[in-house]
Design an enzyme around this catalytic site. Structure first.
Site, PDB file in Angstrom:
ATOM      1  N   CYS A  22     -13.112  26.734  40.061  1.00  0.00           N
ATOM      2  CA  CYS A  22     -12.570  27.896  39.357  1.00  0.00           C
ATOM      3  C   CYS A  22     -13.645  28.315  38.382  1.00  0.00           C
ATOM      4  O   CYS A  22     -14.782  27.860  38.328  1.00  0.00           O
ATOM      5  CB  CYS A  22     -11.214  27.239  38.617  1.00  0.00           C
ATOM      6  SG  CYS A  22     -11.654  26.454  36.907  1.00  0.00           S
ATOM      7  N   ARG A  66     -16.487  17.894  21.629  1.00  0.00           N
ATOM      8  CA  ARG A  66     -16.744  17.067  22.630  1.00  0.00           C
ATOM      9  C   ARG A  66     -17.777  16.005  22.634  1.00  0.00           C
ATOM     10  O   ARG A  66     -18.754  16.328  21.662  1.00  0.00           O
ATOM     11  CB  ARG A  66     -16.586  17.768  24.048  1.00  0.00           C
ATOM     12  CG  ARG A  66     -15.291  18.656  23.967  1.00  0.00           C
ATOM     13  CD  ARG A  66     -14.136  18.027  24.439  1.00  0.00           C
ATOM     14  NE  ARG A  66     -12.912  19.106  24.861  1.00  0.00           N
ATOM     15  CZ  ARG A  66     -12.809  19.460  25.887  1.00  0.00           C
ATOM     16  NH1 ARG A  66     -13.596  19.306  26.890  1.00  0.00           N
ATOM     17  NH2 ARG A  66     -11.797  20.006  26.184  1.00  0.00           N
ATOM     18  N   ARG A  79     -11.425  10.179  30.567  1.00  0.00           N
ATOM     19  CA  ARG A  79     -12.927  10.486  30.309  1.00  0.00           C
ATOM     20  C   ARG A  79     -13.090   9.651  29.170  1.00  0.00           C
ATOM     21  O   ARG A  79     -12.581   9.403  28.248  1.00  0.00           O
ATOM     22  CB  ARG A  79     -12.917  11.968  30.027  1.00  0.00           C
ATOM     23  CG  ARG A  79     -14.254  12.494  29.797  1.00  0.00           C
ATOM     24  CD  ARG A  79     -14.179  14.028  29.542  1.00  0.00           C
ATOM     25  NE  ARG A  79     -13.823  14.866  30.615  1.00  0.00           N
ATOM     26  CZ  ARG A  79     -13.341  16.102  30.374  1.00  0.00           C
ATOM     27  NH1 ARG A  79     -13.365  16.709  29.251  1.00  0.00           N
ATOM     28  NH2 ARG A  79     -12.796  16.703  31.541  1.00  0.00           N
ATOM     29  N   LYS A 120     -11.874  24.009  22.621  1.00  0.00           N
ATOM     30  CA  LYS A 120     -12.984  22.825  22.651  1.00  0.00           C
ATOM     31  C   LYS A 120     -14.122  23.504  22.087  1.00  0.00           C
ATOM     32  O   LYS A 120     -14.450  24.633  21.979  1.00  0.00           O
ATOM     33  CB  LYS A 120     -13.157  22.476  24.109  1.00  0.00           C
ATOM     34  CG  LYS A 120     -13.667  23.541  25.024  1.00  0.00           C
ATOM     35  CD  LYS A 120     -13.820  22.948  26.353  1.00  0.00           C
ATOM     36  CE  LYS A 120     -13.902  24.210  27.385  1.00  0.00           C
ATOM     37  NZ  LYS A 120     -13.623  23.829  28.875  1.00  0.00           N
ATOM     38  N   CYS A 164      -8.243  18.342  40.275  1.00  0.00           N
ATOM     39  CA  CYS A 164      -8.094  19.175  39.209  1.00  0.00           C
ATOM     40  C   CYS A 164      -6.988  20.329  39.388  1.00  0.00           C
ATOM     41  O   CYS A 164      -7.009  20.959  40.403  1.00  0.00           O
ATOM     42  CB  CYS A 164      -9.574  19.877  38.909  1.00  0.00           C
ATOM     43  SG  CYS A 164      -9.601  21.103  37.692  1.00  0.00           S
ATOM     44  N   CYS A 219     -17.150  24.074  34.798  1.00  0.00           N
ATOM     45  CA  CYS A 219     -17.568  22.692  34.384  1.00  0.00           C
ATOM     46  C   CYS A 219     -18.939  22.254  34.709  1.00  0.00           C
ATOM     47  O   CYS A 219     -19.613  21.583  34.116  1.00  0.00           O
ATOM     48  CB  CYS A 219     -16.407  21.560  35.070  1.00  0.00           C
ATOM     49  SG  CYS A 219     -15.060  21.778  34.214  1.00  0.00           S
ATOM     50  N   CYS A 227     -18.395  20.480  40.545  1.00  0.00           N
ATOM     51  CA  CYS A 227     -17.466  19.996  39.700  1.00  0.00           C
ATOM     52  C   CYS A 227     -16.448  19.284  40.687  1.00  0.00           C
ATOM     53  O   CYS A 227     -16.419  19.357  41.744  1.00  0.00           O
ATOM     54  CB  CYS A 227     -16.561  21.085  38.936  1.00  0.00           C
ATOM     55  SG  CYS A 227     -15.699  22.189  40.103  1.00  0.00           S
ATOM     56  N   LYS A 257     -18.430  22.506  21.857  1.00  0.00           N
ATOM     57  CA  LYS A 257     -19.714  21.552  22.629  1.00  0.00           C
ATOM     58  C   LYS A 257     -20.920  21.737  21.689  1.00  0.00           C
ATOM     59  O   LYS A 257     -21.346  22.643  21.553  1.00  0.00           O
ATOM     60  CB  LYS A 257     -19.626  22.173  23.819  1.00  0.00           C
ATOM     61  CG  LYS A 257     -18.341  22.059  24.781  1.00  0.00           C
ATOM     62  CD  LYS A 257     -18.486  22.415  26.172  1.00  0.00           C
ATOM     63  CE  LYS A 257     -17.193  22.033  26.917  1.00  0.00           C
ATOM     64  NZ  LYS A 257     -17.253  22.491  28.553  1.00  0.00           N
TER      65      LYS A 257
END
Lengths: 571, 614
Positions: free
Chosen positions: A481, A151, A82, A215, A442, A485, A436, A217
Site C-alpha cells: 500500500c 517511534r 511490536r 506518528k 496487514c 513501511c 513490507c 520518527k
C-alpha cells in the site's frame, strides 16, 4: 480532502481519533475491560486506536475472512505486537525472549522491521498481557512502538566503526527514553501496576493529553552509510565525526514516506538539512521539535498530519525560526557529509578492539524455520552461546555483533551448520531488496508484498544475469500500500500495491537514499513489470557510465524526471 | 401381523390354518368373523358393521369374563423419545379396545398411586452403563427403596429398549421387571428386550399385552385382529413420514464449522422438509438412516470372499438385494454384539470364537467387542468363505442416528438443521469412521437426499412460561439445541433471560456458530455467555469450571426459577456439570450434599433440569 495550504489547522474540527485520545484518559480507554471479553477475539476500533500506543494493533488473517464468515466464525482476529529497541540493539537473552514469545503466543515467526524493531504476529487477545509482561521482564518494551508518538529511534548499527557506534547509540537511547510517553496506563493495563487515582495530575509533560497529531520518527545516520534512510525521518541526525570522535550532528527535518493513492495533496518527502548541533544539544532540540509538531500539526485531517506537511505548509524557514525561539539558541551551519549507500554490507567484518561482526542476510526480515532453512533455530543456538549483542539493521537484516575471536569459531560453525547466509550466493538486487509485511495480516494492504517480492525477484534475476548485472547493487523495494513501511519512495526500483496483483512501478531513487523516485508505470501486473524493466536493464548494462547507479541512469536516459522535492512527486 | 404359537393361544396346526386364511380376508369379512365368533360364544349378537372396539366392549360385558379392571396405567421412561412413542402407541391400542388408559412419564407419575394400580405396562430404555433415563431415575429409585409398596394385585409387563452392543443391555427394563415381581406383581406377559431395531419385537409385545388383557377378560382373539386394522388407521392419522417410513430430505447446505487448523470437523447440515408435513419443536431430534462406507463394504466383501452381486435377503418379507447393496444400506457392519458373535459361532462352529464367548472370558470379549468391527472379525477368526446368504441375515438392521436439532422451525420454516461432529479415529492399525458423520462429511453435498424422521423429545423443551430464565450448558455439538432455543425465543420475542455455557478445544477454530451467539448477545436474545476453551490455556478449562467461577450468579438464577438444560457428552461432561451444580447448591445455598441432591431431583421433577446427553 485536505487543503494543501492549510496554515491554521488548529481551527478546524479535530478528527475522531483526536476525540478518542481526549476521552482515553492518557491511553487507558476501556482497554482492560475489552481485553476481558472472551466471546470475541477482537476489540472495538476505538480501543484499537489506543492499543497502538501500547505497541500493538489488531489485525485479522485476510486470507480467511470470507471462508470464516461462511463457517459462522468471526474473522481470525489477532494482534501484531511490536517490540522496540533503540538502534535495534538487543542482548542474546532478549533475542531468546523474542524467540520464546513468538512460539508460545505468536505464530512461531519473528519479523525484523525497517525501523529496527521486532514484530510478532497472531497473538490472541487473552495472551497479550502475558506476552507484554515477558517483553517487559527482559527490559524491552512495546510502549510507543506504534501510535501518535515518537517511534523507535533508529541508529546506524555501524559494525566497522564500533567506537563511533557506541557514541551515537548512546544518544539514540537518550532520545528514546526522553520522548517516551509518561502515562502510567501501560503499567496499569499490562504489568498489574497500581492504578493512578488522580488522573488530573500532569502525566505527559512533552506530549500533553492529545499526544501528537500523527506518528513521529527519528533516525541517526553515520556517513557514509545512510542505511537508516535519514531523509525519510521526521527528524534526522547525520553524525559528523572528526578524527574518530563524534563532534555533533547535522539536523534534517520533514521527511516521510506515506501517501494516499489518488490524493495528490499527500506525497512522500525527503527531509531538509537545516543545520548542525552538538551532541549535548540533541535532546533539547528533539523535544522542542516534537512540541512544535504537537502545537502546529494538523489534527483535523490525519492524512495531512505528518510533520512533513507542517514544514511544507509553513516553510522550513518558519520552522527554523520557531525552533530557535523555543530553544533560545540557533543551529550552526550544516557540516559537509557524504553518503555512499543505504543498503547493508554482508558477512564478517573486524571492528575495533578485536571484535568481529557478522551481517546476515534475512529475506524481508522474516525469521522462521523452513524445512530446508532452519534460520530461527540457528539464531537461537547462536543466541545461547553469543556474548556480544544482536543488531537489527534498517534494512531488515541482522548483525551478530561484538563477537570475540574465541567465540567466532563456534559461531562460524553454527552459521555453517544451519546454512545461515551472508547472501553472497544471492544476486546483489536481492541483497538490496525490502518488502513490507502486507497480506494476509496487514489491514491496509491492497496487494501482496512479502509473499510476492521473492518470486518476482526470481524472474528479474535472469534478466540481470543475461546482462551481466548479477553482482551490481540495485535498491529494490515493495509495499502492499502507499503508506511506505519499506520506504519505497527512496528506492531505485520500487513497487507500490494498487490492487490484487497490480502495482505502480517507480524508478529513479538514488542509491544513497537522498532522492525520491518517480512513477513510471501505473497499475501493472507481473508481465508488464518484466516487459517494462527488461529493456531498461539492458540499456543500463550497455550505456551506464563508470560507477553510475541504476537510479541515476534512468533519469539520465530520460525514463523518469528527477524529483527534487515531494511536492513534485506527483507532477 | 402373523399369528404365532408364542403370541396366541393356538397350536402350531391351528396357527398355520389361521395364517393361511386370515390374510385372504377383507376388512368387512374380518369384522363379520369377529362378531360371529363372539356371538357363537353365546354372549351377544353382533350384526352388520359393528366396529371392533364395540365388539370388545360388548365382550367385556360378558358374565363369564374375568373380573379384570378396565383401568390400565402405561408408564414410560424415555431419553430420546422412543419409549414415549411406543407407550403412546400402546395406549392408543388399549383405548381402542375400550380400556381406560392413564399414560404418563415416570417422571410425572405420583409414586404414591402405585399401590392402586392393577394393570401396569412399562416401556423404558437404558443408557450408558445400564442407567435409566433421567426422567425415570426418581421412580427407579423409589421402587428400589424401602418405601416401595407390596404389589400383590398388580399385573404388569415391561418392554425394554436397549442396544446389544452395550454390556448392560436393557438393564433398566430388567431392573423394573425383577423388582415388580419381587414386590408381588404378576407378569402377564414376559418382558421383551428390544435391540436398536425395535419395531417388530415391540409390536409383538403389544399384541401379547392386548391378548393377555382381553383373554383375562374372556375376550375373543378378535383383539389381535382388531389391533392390526386399527393400528394402520392410527399411523395414518399421525403423519405420513415416520421412523418406519422416513422422508427423503434434500440437503440444502453442508459446511464445516471448524476453522482451518482445527483438529476437529463439525458439519452444519441444513435439510429441506418441504412436502413432508413433518413438524418439530426446539429440543426434538432428527433421525437419519445412514449408509455404510463403500470402501469398508468392499473390503468386507473381499475379506469374506463374497460375490458382491449375489442376492441375499434384506427383510422379513423375502425381499432381496445384492450383497453390496445389503451391506451398504441395510445392515450394520461397524458394531459387534454378543448375540451376533454367538450366532456366528453357532453358524460356523468356530472354536476360537466359541472359546471367546465361554464363561471366564468376559473381559476379553468386552474389549474385543469394543475395539472391533466385522472386518476385524473376519480377519481375526479367518471367517473367509462363510456363506453370505447365511451370515448376512444375522446382522442387525442399520440403526438410525439421532441428532439434536439445531434450528427453530419458526426461524427456518420448512428446514431442519443439525450439527454433526465427524468421528474419525484409528484402532488396531486401521482408520475407523463414524458411519453417519463421515457420510455427511465426505459423501453428501447440497442437492443430495437423506432418509430422515423427526424424533420428538418431551424431555427437552423450553419452559412453558416465556419469562422463565434458562441456563443452557452445551459444549461442543451439545450447543446445537440451544441454537434452536434461541432462534425460537428470538422469533417469538420472548423476554426471559438466558445464559449459555459453551466450550471446545480452541477459541479460534472451534467456536461453533460464533457469529450467531455474538449477534444474539448484542440483540439481547442471549443475556450472557461464558466460554471455556480447553486447549488454549496451560490448565484445561471446561464448562463446569466456568459455572463454578460464576456460582453466585448461577445460584441466584436458580433461585429465580431458572430452568437448566444440559446437552452433549454423557460420560464425562454431564456428570461433571451435575457435580458442579451440586457444588454450587452446597456452596451458595448452604445445602448439605443430600439436600443439594434433593434440590436437583426436585428440579428434575419440575422439568427445570433437563438433559439431552449421549
Amino acid at each position: 480532502m485536505s487543503d494543501n495550504n492549510l496554515l491554521s489547522p488548529n481551527s478546524a474540527p479535530y478528527s475522531d481519533v483526536e476525540d478518542i485520545k481526549i476521552r482515553s484518559n492518557y491511553l487507558r480507554g476501556t482497554l482492560e475491560e475489552v481485553l476481558e471479553d472472551r466471546i470475541t477475539a477482537s476489540i472495538p476500533e476505538d480501543e484499537n486506536r489506543l492499543m497502538k500506543f501500547h505497541g500493538s494493533y489488531m489485525q485479522d488473517d485476510r486470507d480467511l475472512r470470507n471462508e470464516r464468515k461462511k463457517q459462522k466464525l468471526e474473522p481470525a482476529y489477532q494482534f501484531m505486537l511490536r517490540v522496540r529497541a533503540p538502534g535495534g540493539v538487543v542482548t542474546p537473552d532478549q533475542w531468546l525472549m523474542m524467540d520464546r514469545i513468538s512460539h508460545s503466543y505468536g505464530n512461531g515467526t519473528i519479523r525484523l522491521t525497517t525501523r529496527q524493531s521486532f514484530q510478532i504476529y497472531n497473538v490472541l487477545k487473552w495472551n497479550m498481557k502475558k506476552t507484554i509482561q515477558e517483553v517487559h521482564n527482559s527490559l524491552l518494551t512495546t510502549l510507543a512502538a506504534c501510535g501518535d508518538v515518537n517511534r523507535n529511534v533508529m541508529c546506524n548499527p555501524n559494525p566497522d566503526q564500533s567506537e563511533i557506534h557506541a557514541q551515537v547509540y548512546e544518544w539514540a537511547c537518550k532520545l528514546s527514553s526522553h520522548l517516551e510517553p509518561q502515562t502510567k496506563a501501560y503499567h496499569e493495563i499490562w504489568l498489574d501496576g497500581e492504578k493512578v487515582l488522580d488522573s488530573k495530575e500532569e502525566q505527559e509533560p512533552i506530549y500533553g493529553h492529545l499526544y501528537l497529531p500523527r506518528k513521529f520518527k527519528i533516525g541517526i545516520a553515520v556517513p557514509p552509510s545512510n542505511d537508516v534512510d535519514v531523509f525519510s525521518q521526521d527528524l534526522g541526525f547525520i553524525a559528523i565525526v572528526e578524527q574518530g570522535k563524534l563532534i555533533g550532528f547535522n539536523v534534517s527535518v520533514g521527511g516521510g514516506m506515506g501517501m494516499t493513492h489518488g490524493d495528490p495533496n499527500t506525497y512522500p518527502q525527503v527531509a531538509k538539512v537545516i543545520g548542525f548541533c552538538t551532541p549535548e544539544q540533541v535532546i533539547d532540540l528533539a523535544e522542542k521539535t516534537v512540541t512544535i509538531q504537537r502545537d502546529y500539526g494538523d489534527r483535523a485531517v490525519r492524512k495531512h498530519a505528518r510533520f512533513k506537511y507542517t514544514i511544507d505548509d509553513r516553510g522550513v524557514e518558519w520552522f527554523v525560526e520557531e525552533l530557535k525561539n523555543r530553544l533560545g539558541w540557533g543551529l550552526e551551519e550544516a557540516r559537509p557529509y557524504h553518503f555512499e549507500r543505504n543498503g547493508d554490507r554482508y558477512g564478517w567484518v573486524k571492528g575495533n578492539k578485536g571484535k568481529w561482526h557478522f551481517t546476515l542476510f534475512i529475506q524481508n526480515g522474516r525469521i522462521k524455520d523452513e524445512e530446508d532453512y532452519q534460520l530461527m533455530t540457528g539464531l537461537r543456538e547462536i543466541a545461547k552461546i553469543h556474548t556480544g549483542d544482536f543488531r537489527l539493521t534498517a534494512n531488515q537484516n541482522l548483525i551478530i555483533s561484538d563477537v570475540t575471536t574465541q567465540k567466532k569459531k563456534q559461531i562460524e560453525a553454527l552459521v555453517a551448520q544451519y546454512g545461515l547466509t551472508n547472501g553472497k550466493h544471492y544476486s546483489a538486487l536481492r541483497r538490496n531488496s525490502m518488502a513490507c509485511v502486507s497480506l494476509p495480516t496487514c489491514g491496509l494492504a491492497m496487494a501482496e508484498s512479502e509473499r510476492y517480492l521473492p518470486s518476482l525477484l526470481d524472474k528479474i534475476e535472469p534478466i540481470l544475469e543475461t546482462n551481466g548485472l548479477r553482482d551490481d547493487d540495485i535498491v529494490i523495494r515493495m509495499t502492499g500500500c502507499p503508506n511506505g513501511c519499506a520506504r519505497p519512495a527512496l528506492a531505485e526500483i520500487s513497487f507500490i500495491g494498487k490492487g490484487p496483483g497490480k502495482y505502480n512501478l517507480y524508478l529513479g531513487g538514488s542509491f544513497s537514499g537522498n532522492r525520491l523516485n518517480k512513477l513510471y508505470k501505473e497499475n501493472i501486473g507481473e508481465t508488464e513489470i518484466l516487459d517494462s524493466l527488461t529493456p531498461i536493464i539492458k540499456q543500463y548494462a550497455i550505456e551506464r557510465n563508470d560507477g553510475e547507479h541504476f537510479g541515476d541512469f534512468v533519469i539520465r536516459a530520460g525514463y523518469v524526471p528527477e524529483v527534487t522535492s515531494g511536492q513534485y512527486f506527483h507532477v | 401381523m402373523e399369528l404365532q404359537v408364542t403370541n396366541s393361544p393356538f397350536t402350531q396346526e391351528q396357527v398355520e390354518l389361521l395364517n393361511r386364511l386370515l390374510p385372504q380376508l377383507g376388512e368387512y369379512q374380518k369384522i363379520w368373523l369377529s362378531g360371529y365368533l363372539t356371538a357363537a360364544q353365546g354372549t351377544a349378537v353382533i350384526s352388520g358393521l359393528a366396529s371392533a372396539p364395540e365388539a370388545a366392549q360388548i365382550t367385556s360385558a360378558a358374565p363369564q369374563a374375568a373380573p379384570v379392571s378396565k383401568e390400565v396405567t402405561v408408564l414410560f421412561g424415555s431419553q430420546t423419545g422412543n419409549s414415549h412413542g411406543l407407550a403412546k402407541k400402546l395406549s392408543k391400542k388399549l383405548e381402542e379396545q375400550g380400556f381406560q388408559v392413564s399414560l404418563s412419564s415416570m417422571g410425572d407419575f405420583k409414586s404414591n398411586n402405585l399401590k392402586k394400580v392393577e394393570n401396569l405396562f412399562i416401556v423404558v430404555s437404558t443408557h450408558g452403563e445400564g442407567e435409566p433415563p433421567d426422567s425415570a431415575i426418581p421412580f427407579h429409585e423409589f421402587l428400589h427403596s424401602k418405601r416401595a409398596p407390596q404389589l400383590q394385585n398388580l399385573r404388569y409387563s415391561v418392554l425394554a429398549l436397549g442396544d446389544t452392543s452395550y454390556e448392560f443391555f436393557c438393564q433398566t427394563g430388567k431392573d423394573f421387571d425383577q423388582r415388580l415381581e419381587e414386590l408381588g406383581g404378576t407378569p402377564v406377559v414376559p418382558r421383551v428386550d428390544c435391540d436398536v431395531d425395535f419395531d417388530e419385537p415391540a409390536a409383538e409385545w403389544m399384541n401379547q399385552v392386548l391378548n393377555a388383557l382381553n383373554l383375562a377378560e374372556g375376550a375373543s382373539s378378535s383383539a389381535g385382529l382388531a389391533t392390526g386394522t386399527t393400528g394402520a388407521a392410527t399411523s395414518n392419522a399421525e403423519s405420513q413420514y415416520s421412523r418406519s417410513n422416513p422422508f427423503r430430505a434434500e440437503i440444502l447446505e453442508n459446511l464445516n464449522l471448524n476453522g482451518r487448523g482445527s483438529d476437529r470437523e463439525t458439519r452444519h447440515i441444513e435439510l429441506s422438509l418441504e412436502g413432508s408435513d413433518l413438524q418439530y419443536e426446539p429440543g426434538d431430534s432428527l433421525g437419519i438412516y445412514p449408509e455404510n462406507h463403500p470402501r469398508l463394504v468392499d473390503e468386507l466383501i473381499e475379506a469374506f470372499g463374497w460375490n458382491a452381486g449375489e442376492l441375499v435377503p434384506v427383510g422379513k418379507n423375502g425381499e432381496q438385494q445384492t450383497v453390496r447393496e445389503a451391506l451398504l444400506r441395510y445392515y450394520e457392519i461397524t458394531v459387534l454384539t454378543k448375540p451376533l458373535l454367538t450366532q456366528i459361532a453357532e453358524l460356523t462352529g468356530h472354536t476360537g470364537l466359541k472359546e471367546l464367548l465361554n464363561a471366564g472370558h468376559e473381559e476379553a470379549l468386552r474389549s474385543y467387542i469394543n475395539e472391533s468391527d466385522l472386518l476385524d472379525l473376519v480377519q481375526d477368526y479367518q471367517l473367509k468363505g462363510v456363506s453370505a446368504d447365511k451370515l448376512i441375515p444375522l446382522f442387525r438392521k442399520i440403526p438410525a442416528r439421532l441428532y439434536s436439532i439445531a434450528s427453530s422451525p419458526n426461524a427456518y420454516p420448512g428446514e431442519v438443521h443439525i450439527t454433526v461432529r465427524t468421528v474419525r479415529y484409528e484402532t488396531k492399525g486401521r482408520n475407523r469412521y463414524g458411519v453417519c458423520s463421515v457420510q455427511l462429511a465426505e459423501r453428501l453435498q447440497s442437492g443430495d437426499e437423506l432418509p430422515i424422521y423427526i424424533q420428538h423429545n418431551d424431555n427437552f423443551k423450553l419452559p412453558e412460561n416465556p419469562e422463565t430464565p434458562i441456563i443452557m450448558i452445551g459444549p461442543g455439538t451439545g450447543v446445537a439445541p440451544f441454537r434452536a432455543f434461541l432462534g425460537e425465543r428470538e422469533e417469538s420475542g420472548v423476554e426471559g433471560k438466558s445464559w449459555l455455557f459453551y466450550g471446545d478445544q480452541h477459541f479460534s477454530t472451534d467456536f461453533l456458530y460464533q457469529l450467531e451467539w455474538q449477534k444474539w448477545l448484542k440483540d439481547g436474545v442471549l443475556t450472557r455467555m461464558d466460554v471455556a476453551f480447553s486447549r488454549d490455556t496451560d490448565k484445561k478449562v471446561y464448562v463446569q469450571h466456568r459455572m463454578l467461577e460464576k456460582s453466585k450468579e448461577l445460584y441466584a438464577w436458580l433461585q429465580e426459577g431458572a430452568a437448566v438444560y444440559v446437552c452433549g457428552d454423557e460420560k464425562k461432561m454431564a456428570h461433571d456439570v451435575h457435580n458442579a451444580l451440586l457444588t454450587i447448591l452446597e456452596q451458595e445455598g448452604g445445602l448439605s450434599p443430600e439436600a443439594a441432591a434433593e434440590y436437583l431431583t426436585s428440579l428434575q421433577q419440575q422439568k427445570r433440569y433437563q438433559r439431552d446427553v449421549y
